[in-house]
Design an enzyme around this catalytic site. Structure first.
Site, short mmCIF file in Angstrom:
data_model
loop_
_atom_site.label_atom_id
_atom_site.label_comp_id
_atom_site.label_asym_id
_atom_site.label_seq_id
_atom_site.Cartn_x
_atom_site.Cartn_y
_atom_site.Cartn_z
CG ASP A 1 -1.90 1.14 1.21
OD1 ASP A 1 -1.54 2.23 1.73
OD2 ASP A 1 -3.00 0.98 0.68
NE ARG A 2 -0.11 1.98 -4.22
CZ ARG A 2 -0.95 0.94 -4.08
NH1 ARG A 2 -0.51 -0.22 -3.66
NH2 ARG A 2 -2.24 1.07 -4.35
CB THR A 3 -1.75 5.66 1.66
OG1 THR A 3 -2.32 6.29 0.51
CG2 THR A 3 -2.05 6.53 2.88
CB CYS B 1 -1.25 4.26 -8.69
SG CYS B 1 -1.10 4.41 -6.88
CG ASN B 2 -3.77 10.27 -8.65
OD1 ASN B 2 -3.56 11.31 -9.24
ND2 ASN B 2 -4.78 9.48 -8.96
CB THR B 3 -0.63 7.25 -3.56
OG1 THR B 3 -2.00 7.62 -3.36
CG2 THR B 3 0.12 7.47 -2.25
CB THR C 1 -4.72 8.43 -0.50
OG1 THR C 1 -3.45 8.86 -1.01
CG2 THR C 1 -5.39 7.48 -1.47
CE LYS D 1 -6.81 1.67 -2.62
NZ LYS D 1 -6.18 0.99 -3.76
CB CYS E 1 -7.64 8.83 -5.26
SG CYS E 1 -7.63 7.09 -4.77
#
Length: 242
Positions: free
Chosen positions: A52-54, A90-92, A132, A172, A201
């Site tokens: 998970d990027r966040t 994917c923005n993050t 996010t 998600k 996002c």
């Protein structure tokens, strides 16, 4: 950004899988093609095991490095398979992409910068960023937009909780997005004087694909899809939105 005449778009996806599917559908829908051969040649890698990027951005240096290394490995895999340009829906993950770009020889279409260029062309001055916590807290959009003279607003804390709930608890989780949540955080941005709202996002892009949204909203993933088509030297289909 120049690519060869033998264009092949590499899509580094899986973050999440539905967002990758929506991105490719946007590429198909926005290409002015009348035969199979007139569409964009694409190779899609859906890496669903990407951490998970966040969580990584808000976590430790080791967690951040793990995401970077996996993104780099995927980018190199696509480059080695003959892709001439990469898109990452994917923005993050854009937190890591300048580092990835330094390590590969093919260009990455940068979703945030391309969105900034579009807003400049539209005369927007005060966009709201729907994203996010990781994207918001790192200032990814705010920093990139400021370089173009655009000063972005983020939702206030209560509204940001609704954004995260729509992303994680709804999209998600494979559910339809709750329009009431969407309306609540949109209201927050309007109250802050925003002249548009950027869907920053890709899960929100999935929401947009299922709901008719007005031109107040700018979908960063749609911008990425259109720019990917252009750099692959294919014509865009005109889409009218009210």
């Amino acid at each position: 950004m120049e690519v060869s005449v033998n264009d092949r778009l590499g899509v580094l996806g899986g973050m999440g899988p539905q967002a990758t599917n929506t991105f490719y559908q946007l590429v198909i829908d926005r290409t002015d093609a009348h035969t199979d051969q007139e569409h964009v040649n694409a190779l899609i890698l859906s890496d669903c095991q990407m951490p998970d990027r966040t969580a990584a951005i808000l976590g430790t240096a080791e967690e951040q490095e793990a995401v970077f290394r996996r993104l780099l490995a995927d980018a190199r895999l696509l480059e080695g398979a003959g892709c001439t340009v990469l898109a990452v829906p994917c923005n993050t993950s854009h937190f890591f992409l300048d580092r990835v770009q330094e390590q590969i020889s093919i260009p990455i279409v940068h979703m945030i910068r391309e969105t900034a260029r579009l807003l400049v062309s539209q005369g927007k001055k005060r966009p709201g960023i729907l994203a996010t916590d990781g994207t918001i807290r790192t200032g990814l959009y705010q920093r990139e937009f400021a370089a173009f003279g655009i000063y972005a607003a983020a939702p206030r804390p209560a509204a940001q909780k609704q954004v995260m709930s729509l992303i994680y608890d709804d999209i998600k989780a494979g559910k339809a997005g709750d329009p009431e949540k969407f309306a609540a955080f949109t209201k927050d941005l309007v109250e802050q004087g925003c002249d548009c709202a950027v869907l920053a996002c890709t899960e929100l892009s999935v929401f947009a694909s299922e709901h008719h949204l007005s031109s107040f909203y700018v979908d960063a993933m749609e911008v990425l899809a259109q720019r990917s088509i252009e750099v692959c030297h294919k014509p865009l289909r005109t889409i009218f939105r009210k």
